[in-house]
Structures are given as structure tokens and as C-alpha cells.
Design a protein around this motif. Structure first.
Motif, short mmCIF file in Angstrom:
data_model
loop_
_atom_site.label_atom_id
_atom_site.label_comp_id
_atom_site.label_asym_id
_atom_site.label_seq_id
_atom_site.Cartn_x
_atom_site.Cartn_y
_atom_site.Cartn_z
N LEU A 1 52.58 92.50 40.95
CA LEU A 1 52.74 92.97 39.58
C LEU A 1 51.40 93.39 39.00
CD1 LEU A 1 55.19 90.26 38.19
CD2 LEU A 1 55.75 92.58 38.91
N ASP A 2 51.40 94.46 38.21
CA ASP A 2 50.18 94.94 37.58
C ASP A 2 49.55 93.87 36.71
OD1 ASP A 2 50.28 97.46 38.69
OD2 ASP A 2 51.28 98.37 36.96
N GLY A 3 48.25 93.67 36.87
CA GLY A 3 47.49 92.74 36.04
C GLY A 3 47.41 91.33 36.57
N VAL A 4 48.20 91.00 37.61
CA VAL A 4 48.17 89.64 38.15
C VAL A 4 46.90 89.44 38.96
CG1 VAL A 4 49.30 88.02 39.74
CG2 VAL A 4 50.67 89.39 38.16
N THR A 5 46.18 88.36 38.66
CA THR A 5 44.92 88.07 39.35
C THR A 5 45.01 86.85 40.26
OG1 THR A 5 44.13 86.81 37.44
CG2 THR A 5 43.51 89.15 37.55
N ALA A 6 45.99 85.97 40.03
CA ALA A 6 46.14 84.78 40.87
C ALA A 6 47.55 84.23 40.74
CB ALA A 6 45.14 83.71 40.47
N VAL A 7 48.06 83.69 41.86
CA VAL A 7 49.38 83.06 41.87
C VAL A 7 49.30 81.81 42.73
CG1 VAL A 7 51.82 83.30 42.45
CG2 VAL A 7 50.53 85.30 41.69
N LYS A 8 49.86 80.72 42.23
CA LYS A 8 49.95 79.49 43.02
C LYS A 8 51.36 78.94 42.87
CE LYS A 8 48.04 74.84 43.63
NZ LYS A 8 48.08 74.82 45.05
N ALA A 9 52.11 78.99 43.98
CA ALA A 9 53.48 78.48 43.99
C ALA A 9 53.50 77.13 44.68
CB ALA A 9 54.39 79.46 44.71
N VAL A 10 54.25 76.18 44.14
CA VAL A 10 54.38 74.84 44.71
C VAL A 10 55.88 74.55 44.87
CG1 VAL A 10 53.84 72.40 44.44
CG2 VAL A 10 52.24 74.13 43.59
N ALA A 11 56.35 74.57 46.12
CA ALA A 11 57.77 74.37 46.40
C ALA A 11 58.24 73.00 45.93
CB ALA A 11 58.04 74.55 47.89
N LYS A 12 57.43 71.99 46.11
CA LYS A 12 57.82 70.61 45.78
C LYS A 12 58.21 70.46 44.31
CE LYS A 12 56.21 65.84 46.22
NZ LYS A 12 55.14 64.97 46.70
N THR A 13 57.49 71.14 43.42
CA THR A 13 57.77 71.04 41.99
C THR A 13 58.59 72.22 41.47
OG1 THR A 13 55.73 72.19 41.38
CG2 THR A 13 55.64 69.78 41.56
N GLY A 14 58.66 73.29 42.26
CA GLY A 14 59.34 74.49 41.82
C GLY A 14 58.56 75.27 40.78
N GLU A 15 57.27 74.97 40.67
CA GLU A 15 56.44 75.65 39.68
C GLU A 15 55.57 76.72 40.31
OE1 GLU A 15 54.36 72.62 37.49
OE2 GLU A 15 56.10 72.23 36.24
N VAL A 16 55.44 77.82 39.58
CA VAL A 16 54.59 78.93 40.00
C VAL A 16 53.63 79.21 38.84
CG1 VAL A 16 54.50 81.32 40.77
CG2 VAL A 16 56.46 79.89 41.40
N THR A 17 52.34 79.05 39.10
CA THR A 17 51.32 79.29 38.09
C THR A 17 50.75 80.68 38.31
OG1 THR A 17 50.80 76.94 38.04
CG2 THR A 17 49.16 78.44 37.09
N VAL A 18 50.84 81.52 37.28
CA VAL A 18 50.41 82.91 37.39
C VAL A 18 49.30 83.17 36.38
CG1 VAL A 18 51.14 85.33 37.26
CG2 VAL A 18 52.76 83.58 38.05
N THR A 19 48.20 83.74 36.86
CA THR A 19 47.12 84.17 35.98
C THR A 19 47.12 85.69 35.99
OG1 THR A 19 45.85 82.19 36.52
CG2 THR A 19 44.65 84.01 35.49
N SER A 20 47.06 86.27 34.80
CA SER A 20 47.09 87.73 34.68
C SER A 20 46.13 88.17 33.58
CB SER A 20 48.51 88.20 34.36
OG SER A 20 49.01 87.56 33.22
N ALA A 21 45.79 89.43 33.62
CA ALA A 21 44.85 89.98 32.64
C ALA A 21 45.43 89.92 31.23
CB ALA A 21 44.50 91.41 33.01
N SER A 22 46.74 90.08 31.11
CA SER A 22 47.43 90.00 29.82
C SER A 22 48.81 89.39 30.06
CB SER A 22 47.54 91.39 29.19
OG SER A 22 48.29 92.24 30.03
N PRO A 23 49.49 88.97 29.01
CA PRO A 23 50.81 88.36 29.21
C PRO A 23 51.74 89.30 29.99
CG PRO A 23 50.09 88.04 26.96
CD PRO A 23 49.11 88.98 27.59
N LEU A 24 52.52 88.73 30.91
CA LEU A 24 53.44 89.52 31.72
C LEU A 24 54.81 89.60 31.06
CD1 LEU A 24 52.63 88.01 35.24
CD2 LEU A 24 51.85 90.20 34.32
N ASP A 25 55.50 90.69 31.34
CA ASP A 25 56.87 90.84 30.92
C ASP A 25 57.73 89.91 31.79
OD1 ASP A 25 59.19 92.14 29.67
OD2 ASP A 25 59.49 92.98 31.67
#
Length: 100
Positions: free
Chosen positions: A57-81
Motif C-alpha cells: 500500500l502507498d505510504g506504508v513504511t513498516a508492517v509487523k504481523a503477529v499470528a499468535k495475537t492476530g495483531e498487525v502493526t502498520v507504520t505509514s507516512a499518513s493515516p491509511l484508508d
């Protein structure tokens, strides 16, 4: 005292404005971090598939997905749609539940 480090950045705080503790600078330096809840991830392969699709996705600079918790942490230049994130997660074969 004059802040000379961001004087030409166009930031509301660059010219001694009344912004709080530099939140605008933080967003410019590291981006916006959002944690999403994704269902269906069970392993490292799942994490990789979700991370790969969201990373495209445009603007995404980092993604960390953790299957155990079902959480995906996304860092982007601006808020994503959220619909774009939902489509990316769907393309990977999983379901975006929403923001965690």
C-alpha cells in the motif's frame, strides 16, 4: 529561543507555534502507527502473506504481523484508508476485524 531545526518544514510548530509536545514532528519523523486485528493467521507464513500485501500500500513504511495475537502493526507516512487495508488483508486470504 528559536527552533532552527524545522524552521522551513511548514510544520505548525516550526515557527514557535502553540503546538503541544511535538506530535507533528513525531508523525513526520516516524509516521502514523496503527494496530489492526486480523483473523485467520496461524503461523509465520500467514504473517508474511499479510505483511507483504499491506506493505504494497502507498505510504506504508513498516508492517509487523503477529499470528499468535492476530495483531498487525502498520507504520505509514499518513493515516491509511481502512478499506484499502481491508482489501490488502483480504487479498492475502484473511479477514480484517478492525483496529485493535
Amino acid at each position: 529561543m528559536t527552533d532552527q531545526t524545522n524552521s522551513s518544514s511548514g510544520s505548525c510548530c516550526g515557527s514557535g507555534g502553540s503546538c503541544g509536545s511535538g506530535t507533528t514532528t513525531d508523525v513526520q519523523d516516524i509516521g502514523v502507527t496503527t494496530v489492526y486485528k486480523v483473523s485467520g493467521m496461524t503461523c509465520g507464513h500467514c504473517e508474511g502473506a499479510v505483511s507483504q500485501e499491506i506493505s504494497a500500500l502507498d505510504g506504508v513504511t513498516a508492517v509487523k504481523a503477529v499470528a499468535k495475537t492476530g495483531e498487525v502493526t502498520v507504520t505509514s507516512a499518513s493515516p491509511l484508508d481502512e478499506q484499502a487495508v481491508r482489501a490488502a488483508v483480504d487479498e492475502a486470504g484473511y479477514v480484517l476485524v478492525g483496529q485493535a
